[in-house]
Design a protein around this motif. Sequence first.
Motif, PDB file in Angstrom:
ATOM      1  N   SER A  72       0.809  -1.217   0.000  1.00  0.00           N
ATOM      2  CA  SER A  72       0.000   0.000   0.000  1.00  0.00           C
ATOM      3  C   SER A  72       0.847   1.274   0.000  1.00  0.00           C
ATOM      4  CB  SER A  72      -0.939  -0.007   1.211  1.00  0.00           C
ATOM      5  OG  SER A  72      -0.184  -0.079   2.406  1.00  0.00           O
ATOM      6  N   GLU A 120      -8.165  11.828  -9.986  1.00  0.00           N
ATOM      7  CA  GLU A 120      -7.582  10.645  -9.340  1.00  0.00           C
ATOM      8  C   GLU A 120      -6.300  10.254 -10.063  1.00  0.00           C
ATOM      9  OE1 GLU A 120      -9.015   6.017  -8.521  1.00  0.00           O
ATOM     10  OE2 GLU A 120     -10.486   7.504  -9.165  1.00  0.00           O
ATOM     11  N   ARG A 144      -3.830   6.909 -10.466  1.00  0.00           N
ATOM     12  CA  ARG A 144      -3.677   5.480 -10.204  1.00  0.00           C
ATOM     13  C   ARG A 144      -2.311   5.042 -10.715  1.00  0.00           C
ATOM     14  NH1 ARG A 144      -9.428   2.534 -11.652  1.00  0.00           N
ATOM     15  NH2 ARG A 144     -10.765   4.036 -10.579  1.00  0.00           N
ATOM     16  N   ASP A 190      -0.024   1.463 -12.002  1.00  0.00           N
ATOM     17  CA  ASP A 190      -0.191   0.073 -12.440  1.00  0.00           C
ATOM     18  C   ASP A 190       0.463  -0.880 -11.448  1.00  0.00           C
ATOM     19  OD1 ASP A 190       2.526   0.359 -13.137  1.00  0.00           O
ATOM     20  OD2 ASP A 190       2.291  -0.783 -14.976  1.00  0.00           O
ATOM     21  N   CYS A 191       0.340  -2.175 -11.725  1.00  0.00           N
ATOM     22  CA  CYS A 191       0.739  -3.206 -10.764  1.00  0.00           C
ATOM     23  C   CYS A 191       2.197  -3.126 -10.324  1.00  0.00           C
ATOM     24  CB  CYS A 191       0.436  -4.595 -11.321  1.00  0.00           C
ATOM     25  SG  CYS A 191       1.216  -4.920 -12.917  1.00  0.00           S
ATOM     26  N   GLN A 197       4.094  -0.360 -10.676  1.00  0.00           N
ATOM     27  CA  GLN A 197       4.326   1.050 -10.386  1.00  0.00           C
ATOM     28  C   GLN A 197       5.287   1.739 -11.361  1.00  0.00           C
ATOM     29  OE1 GLN A 197       4.157   2.580  -6.412  1.00  0.00           O
ATOM     30  NE2 GLN A 197       3.815   0.552  -5.528  1.00  0.00           N
ATOM     31  N   LEU A 205       1.574   5.490 -14.675  1.00  0.00           N
ATOM     32  CA  LEU A 205       0.500   6.158 -13.956  1.00  0.00           C
ATOM     33  C   LEU A 205      -0.679   6.386 -14.884  1.00  0.00           C
ATOM     34  CD1 LEU A 205       2.585   8.876 -12.102  1.00  0.00           C
ATOM     35  CD2 LEU A 205       1.708   6.744 -11.157  1.00  0.00           C
ATOM     36  N   TRP A 206      -1.867   6.433 -14.295  1.00  0.00           N
ATOM     37  CA  TRP A 206      -3.084   6.788 -15.010  1.00  0.00           C
ATOM     38  C   TRP A 206      -3.658   7.992 -14.283  1.00  0.00           C
ATOM     39  CZ3 TRP A 206      -8.102   3.390 -14.745  1.00  0.00           C
ATOM     40  CH2 TRP A 206      -9.116   3.985 -15.497  1.00  0.00           C
TER      41      TRP A 206
END
Length: 118
Positions: free
Chosen positions: A8, A76, A78, A80-81, A83, A86-87
């Motif tokens: 996290s 926002e 985000r 990805d898995c 890192q 980025l989105w």
Amino acid sequence: MDDREQGSTFQPKFDANGLVTAVVSDRAGALLMVAHMNADAIAATQASGEATFWSRSRARLWKKGETSGNVLRLIEMRVDCDQDALWLIVDPAGPACHTGATSCFYRRVSGDTLERVG
């Protein structure tokens, strides 16, 4: 899998140039643009709430809309898995593309020609 993939903690995985790819869409999911961010661009975006990128051609931070006024207000961010991308989900204040098109992806590849869409 490690903490970067399932933990996290935000730990961007920058490339050799200190950059991650940033994919930008509006809140409806329409793809607007792709750019690059370094640690300073990420921090500036988080602090201001307006998308800031690293301009590879100018070798400096670049806030989208700094001259046109067509800023991208961050809704926002985000990752990805692993890192390394980025989105950014944004509310655009105008066209995202410097050409005046809503999206930078306004042409379809058809063989060796381009067709304008939208």
